[in-house]
Design an enzyme around this catalytic site. Structure first.
Site, PDB file in Angstrom:
ATOM      1  N   SER A  47       0.812  -1.214   0.000  1.00  0.00           N
ATOM      2  CA  SER A  47       0.000   0.000   0.000  1.00  0.00           C
ATOM      3  C   SER A  47       0.845   1.263   0.000  1.00  0.00           C
ATOM      4  CB  SER A  47      -0.945   0.007   1.206  1.00  0.00           C
ATOM      5  OG  SER A  47      -1.897  -1.034   1.110  1.00  0.00           O
ATOM      6  N   GLY A 219      -4.324  -2.375  -0.832  1.00  0.00           N
ATOM      7  CA  GLY A 219      -3.499  -2.058  -1.983  1.00  0.00           C
ATOM      8  C   GLY A 219      -3.279  -0.561  -2.092  1.00  0.00           C
ATOM      9  N   GLY A 221      -2.878   3.383  -3.964  1.00  0.00           N
ATOM     10  CA  GLY A 221      -3.418   4.261  -4.983  1.00  0.00           C
ATOM     11  C   GLY A 221      -4.918   4.463  -4.972  1.00  0.00           C
ATOM     12  N   CYS A 247      -9.299  -2.292   3.658  1.00  0.00           N
ATOM     13  CA  CYS A 247      -8.591  -1.120   3.153  1.00  0.00           C
ATOM     14  C   CYS A 247      -9.028  -0.772   1.723  1.00  0.00           C
ATOM     15  CB  CYS A 247      -7.088  -1.334   3.268  1.00  0.00           C
ATOM     16  SG  CYS A 247      -6.133   0.207   3.202  1.00  0.00           S
ATOM     17  N   HIS A 331      -6.864  -2.298   9.283  1.00  0.00           N
ATOM     18  CA  HIS A 331      -6.242  -3.605   9.053  1.00  0.00           C
ATOM     19  C   HIS A 331      -6.428  -4.528  10.269  1.00  0.00           C
ATOM     20  CE1 HIS A 331      -4.024  -2.961   5.245  1.00  0.00           C
ATOM     21  NE2 HIS A 331      -4.088  -1.695   5.609  1.00  0.00           N
ATOM     22  N   GLU A 333      -5.623  -7.541  10.449  1.00  0.00           N
ATOM     23  CA  GLU A 333      -4.447  -8.419  10.547  1.00  0.00           C
ATOM     24  C   GLU A 333      -3.241  -7.709  11.142  1.00  0.00           C
ATOM     25  OE1 GLU A 333      -3.299  -6.011   7.129  1.00  0.00           O
ATOM     26  OE2 GLU A 333      -5.198  -6.782   7.870  1.00  0.00           O
TER      27      GLU A 333
END
Length: 359
Positions: A47, A219, A221, A247, A331, A333
């Protein structure tokens, strides 16, 4: 002895500092993270592709970089197979490192991937500027000057997503992971929960698979660059199979549902972002790394905001009112950061079990 380099921002600001890592020039979007630890994880997070990262913690590099270890053919330590940032900006770089599992210095690691670093920068001043003016284009200039470059004008997801389909595990639930730049700990979290994971590229037509649940990864952008992913996801939303997005995956779900996204002024990048579960007083401290968010005002009536950022009120996740579709902007995780919300993987797999039982 380190060489002199400078950080140049699009508003004309020039900050002189000392080089570490690769002595080379690089351009990108200058963003900051307030995380106190976890630079091995942050620097390998896809990311961050195209970004010059400013770390606000005053001393960086003191615990070095661990050696690689593998878990089920994926990294046990890092969040991908390489460093993704365009450059690194710190206040004090510790050339001496000491940690029981350190294999190399941060500077040597950056140099391996030809990534420039600059230290001796007043990162507090720089962060205040970025908070006031927003994320800015910038460049680290060594001997050769380079033009400013806006990475958000590119399809960064296509650059970090894998080329082919990969399979992991042999568990009872078959989960398709759409890899838009996934962090490795997402894969670890699934494998620890006894699933069969099918990892596909960002633009792959996963609807051809017979799967039990769909996962959309993080990811880099602008999510609107992922038109192919959004198209396949619209097909999936027409079915009843559970879907979980994290995300960028949350933004893609919002777009596929018919909503809109927008660019945040300076993004959320830290290990300490507070979010609240909508309709409750339950709050969680989360790990985050994103520059875009879902505009909840544009969501269709059958969708609700699931979590809210308590710092600025922006959307931190969405859910469908009747179908097993939900997402988080943060996130669960972690890696690095707090693991308070990892239970969301279990909630997703609970939905998968319900779906399979009701088929």
């Amino acid at each position: 002895m380190s060489k002199t380099v400078k950080l140049v921002l699009e508003d004309g600001t020039e900050i002189q500092g000392q080089s570490f890592g690769a002595f080379t020039s690089a351009a990108g979007e200058v963003v900051f993270s307030t995380a106190m630890t976890g630079y091995p994880e942050n620097l390998t997070d896809p990311s961050f592709a195209g970004q010059i990262l400013v770390l606000t913690y005053p001393m960086v590099g003191n615990y070095g970089v661990p050696g690689e270890e593998l878990y089920e053919s994926i990294s046990k330590i890092f969040e991908s197979d390489k460093i993704h940032i365009a450059g690194l900006v710190v206040n004090y770089y510790s050339e001496e490192h000491s940690h029981w599992n350190a294999a190399k210095s941060l500077g040597d690691w950056l140099a391996e991937y030809n990534i420039p670093g600059i230290f001796g920068v007043d990162t507090r001043m720089l962060t205040k500027k970025l908070r006031e003016k927003g994320a800015m284009l910038g460049k680290i200039v060594a001997e050769q000057d380079v033009p400013l470059h806006d990475p958000n004008l590119e399809n960064l997801v296509a650059q970090v997503s894998p080329q082919g389909v990969q399979h992991y595990g042999t568990g009872q639930h078959k989960i398709v992971l759409v890899d838009c730049g996934t962090k490795t700990n997402i894969i670890r979290c699934f494998l620890e929960r006894d699933v069969e994971l099918i990892r596909v590229p960002w633009d792959y037509d996963f609807t051809q698979f017979d799967y039990d649940g769909l996962f959309l990864s993080n990811g880099p952008g602008d999510p609107k660059m992922c038109e192919a992913t959004i198209g396949h996801l619209q097909t999936a939303l027409g079915q009843d199979k559970p879907i979980f997005g994290i995300c960028l995956g949350s933004q893609l779900m919002g777009l596929a549902a018919g909503g809109d996204t927008f660019k945040l002024k300076y993004g959320h990048r830290s290990h300490n972002q507070p979010v609240k579960l909508t309709g409750t007083q339950h709050c969680y401290i989360t790990s985050q790394n994103h520059g875009f968010a879902v505009d909840t005002a544009t969501l269709p009536a059958e969708w609700d905001m699931l979590f809210e950022n308590l710092n600025d009120g922006t959307c931190e996740g969405i859910k469908h009112k009747t179908k097993p579709f939900f997402s988080t902007q943060f996130h669960p995780e972690a890696a690095g950061g707090p693991q308070d919300t990892e239970f969301l993987f279990d909630q997703f797999l609970d939905e998968v079990e319900k779906y399979k039982a009701g088929k």
